[in-house]
Design a protein around this motif. Structure first.
Motif, PDB file in Angstrom:
ATOM      1  N   ASP A  79       0.848  -1.190   0.000  1.00 61.00           N
ATOM      2  CA  ASP A  79       0.000   0.000   0.000  1.00 61.00           C
ATOM      3  C   ASP A  79       0.886   1.243   0.000  1.00 61.00           C
ATOM      4  O   ASP A  79       1.886   1.293   0.722  1.00 61.00           O
ATOM      5  N   PRO A 103       0.681   3.159   3.914  1.00 61.24           N
ATOM      6  CA  PRO A 103       0.505   2.043   4.846  1.00 61.24           C
ATOM      7  C   PRO A 103      -0.046   2.467   6.200  1.00 61.24           C
ATOM      8  O   PRO A 103       0.319   3.521   6.731  1.00 61.24           O
ATOM      9  N   GLN A 104      -0.919   1.613   6.742  1.00 60.38           N
ATOM     10  CA  GLN A 104      -1.522   1.838   8.054  1.00 60.38           C
ATOM     11  C   GLN A 104      -0.854   0.973   9.124  1.00 60.38           C
ATOM     12  O   GLN A 104      -1.260   1.016  10.286  1.00 60.38           O
ATOM     13  N   ALA A 105       0.138   0.187   8.739  1.00 63.27           N
ATOM     14  CA  ALA A 105       0.911  -0.672   9.638  1.00 63.27           C
ATOM     15  C   ALA A 105       2.267  -0.903   8.984  1.00 63.27           C
ATOM     16  O   ALA A 105       2.433  -0.613   7.798  1.00 63.27           O
ATOM     17  N   HIS A 110       1.653  -3.533   5.126  1.00 64.78           N
ATOM     18  CA  HIS A 110       0.318  -3.245   4.599  1.00 64.78           C
ATOM     19  C   HIS A 110       0.354  -3.571   3.110  1.00 64.78           C
ATOM     20  O   HIS A 110       0.878  -2.806   2.306  1.00 64.78           O
ATOM     21  N   HIS A 162      -6.855  -6.263   2.514  1.00 62.16           N
ATOM     22  CA  HIS A 162      -5.720  -5.630   3.182  1.00 62.16           C
ATOM     23  C   HIS A 162      -5.065  -6.670   4.084  1.00 62.16           C
ATOM     24  O   HIS A 162      -5.744  -7.274   4.923  1.00 62.16           O
ATOM     25  N   LEU A 165      -2.436  -6.723   6.981  1.00 60.14           N
ATOM     26  CA  LEU A 165      -1.795  -5.783   7.903  1.00 60.14           C
ATOM     27  C   LEU A 165      -1.057  -6.537   8.990  1.00 60.14           C
ATOM     28  O   LEU A 165      -1.576  -7.534   9.524  1.00 60.14           O
TER      29      LEU A 165
END
Length: 116
Positions: free
Chosen positions: A31, A34-36, A39, A103, A105
């Motif tokens: 991604d 990224p959210q982590a 990701h 997703h 994660l």
């Protein structure tokens, strides 16, 4: 450039992405926001707008997406500690790109799924 989503363009190589896996059915890439620490987005090469648009004939494809997630998690070393899989559907579900995607994660403790 062809019509389609940003994901369709990544699949076709028209937009650059950090692809971690690709076969005739699915493409997985990191991604861009990224959210982590890990990701990864896993998308079918065939554009299906939302989960509501999945039909019985897509069962094999959805299974391949899940199996790819497990394989990628193992290959990048997050399977043993754990990871989260999220699939959003439509506006209230948080879907931003209308091409179904999973997703993956992980890479740190993720806490409550809804942040509560």
């Amino acid at each position: 450039m062809s019509n389609g989503t940003i994901f369709s363009k990544i699949i076709k190589g028209e937009v650059l992405a950090d692809i971690v896996y690709q076969d005739e059915y699915i493409t997985a890439f990191r991604d861009m926001l990224p959210q982590a620490p890990v990701h990864i987005l896993i998308v079918p090469n065939l554009q299906i707008k939302t989960l509501n648009d999945v039909v019985d004939g897509d069962t094999h494809l959805l299974g391949r997406i899940l199996m790819a997630a497990v394989g990628i998690a193992k290959n990048i070393g997050i399977a043993e500690d754990g990871y989260r899989l999220v699939m959003n559907c439509n506006k209230h579900g948080g879907q931003e790109v209308y091409h179904i995607h999973l997703h993956l994660l992980g890479g740190k403790p993720l806490g409550s799924i809804l942040g509560a």
